[in-house]
Design an enzyme around this catalytic site. Structure first.
Site, PDB file in Angstrom:
ATOM      1  N   ASP A 123       1.046  -0.819  -0.163  1.00  0.00           N
ATOM      2  CA  ASP A 123      -0.391  -0.012   0.001  1.00  0.00           C
ATOM      3  C   ASP A 123       0.993   1.287  -0.037  1.00  0.00           C
ATOM      4  O   ASP A 123       2.006   1.380   0.242  1.00  0.00           O
ATOM      5  CB  ASP A 123      -0.952  -0.320   1.244  1.00  0.00           C
TER       6      ASP A 123
ATOM      7  N   HIS B 288       3.186  -2.174   3.455  1.00  0.00           N
ATOM      8  CA  HIS B 288       3.884  -0.629   2.811  1.00  0.00           C
ATOM      9  C   HIS B 288       4.833  -0.620   2.261  1.00  0.00           C
ATOM     10  O   HIS B 288       6.329  -1.137   2.690  1.00  0.00           O
ATOM     11  CB  HIS B 288       3.410  -0.250   4.095  1.00  0.00           C
TER      12      HIS B 288
END
Length: 306
Positions: free
Chosen positions: A125, A272
């Site tokens: 992400d 992430h």
């Protein structure tokens, strides 16, 4: 009458003058008092305890059943609490580790939480980021793993070369809103639609034919509106199964341990490649990738392309 009274007084005075008689009277009085006290105690023991007066019972609210004061901003318009983290800008909130839901769409408001098959899906992400995304891509390429990248619109616009690199390696692209607005789901459907369309346009400016099959709400702060709009735009709302909380920067060892221990067939792993210092996540992949590929088929989520 006067004679009788005088005679009684005389006898009383005589008894008082007699020490032995006085002691006898005192002992008799003590015995009588003791007997009376015993009878009182016995009588009380035979009477059942009475409940306290209702006026003494606290009837106030159970505050543990109430939402915390000042927490209204963390709740959706439907009244469901957000599953996102306290700080905006990161995703998280699901307990580290865990097992997949019985079905792929058993997440918040029907969002997909598993791959829907035995495949394990790694998702990244908040990117792309020129410091960390190239490192992630290189490691995935080394281990012949394809993943799903949930990209932020303004980052896609700023780094179209990285969007092209993601697509060129066969990874799946996912819309992650324009600027990672955790509160986006509380806005009007028109505002949500505009945000998602703007993000998809930035992705397609870099790769015009890129399928964008998924949408992930920042912070996992799903609402009925954002799920409805993403479905309307032919994007599957995508949640996750395993969250090692790498957005809290716990270090590579903890990130890797949580993922390796928590993944089961069908897991969707939240990681992430942007949004802060992500070197710990990159370093954790050196352990995560060989450990998972030795036990599972690790693959990108299907992008809907024919």
């Amino acid at each position: 009458m006067g004679h009788g009274g005088g005679s009684g007084s005389t006898r009383a005075r005589a008894l008082i003058r007699d020490p032995s008689a006085a002691r006898t009277i005192g002992l008799v009085a003590l015995v009588v008092v003791a007997l009376l006290g015993t009878a009182y105690v016995l009588g009380r023991s035979l009477v059942p305890d009475q409940p306290p007066s209702r006026a003494s019972v606290t009837t106030g609210p159970h505050y543990t059943d109430q939402p915390p004061a000042g927490d209204a901003s963390r709740r959706t318009p439907e009244g469901a609490a957000s599953t996102g983290p306290a700080e905006a800008g990161q995703d998280g909130g699901a307990s580290p580790g865990g097992t997949p839901s019985p079905g792929p769409t058993d997440g918040p408001f029907g969002a997909q939480t598993t791959s829907g098959t035995s495949l394990v899906a790694l998702t990244f992400d908040d990117g792309p980021d020129p410091r960390y995304t190239p490192q992630v891509l290189a490691l995935l390429r080394e281990h012949q793993v394809r993943a799903t990248f949930c990209v932020v619109g303004e980052n896609a616009q700023a780094h179209p070369d990285l969007i092209r690199a993601i697509a060129a390696d066969g990874h799946t692209l996912c819309n992650h809103s324009w600027n990672h607005d955790v509160t986006l789901g509380r806005r009007s459907p028109d505002a949500i639609r505009s945000d998602l369309l703007r993000t998809s346009a930035a992705i397609r400016a870099a790769v015009p034919d890129a399928p964008i099959a998924y949408y992930r709400q920042p912070g996992g702060a799903w609402t009925g509106q954002v799920v409805s709009v993403s479905n309307e735009l032919d994007m599957i709302p995508l949640h996750w199964t395993v969250d090692p909380a790498d957005w809290e920067v716990p270090g590579a060892s903890r990130i890797a341990a949580t993922v390796v221990a928590g993944v089961v067939p069908g897991s969707v792993v939240l990681l992430h490649d942007a949004g802060g210092d992500r070197q710990g996540t990159v370093d954790a992949l050196h352990r995560i990738l060989p450990a998972l590929t030795s036990r599972f088929e690790v693959e990108a989520l299907p992008n809907g392309a024919t």
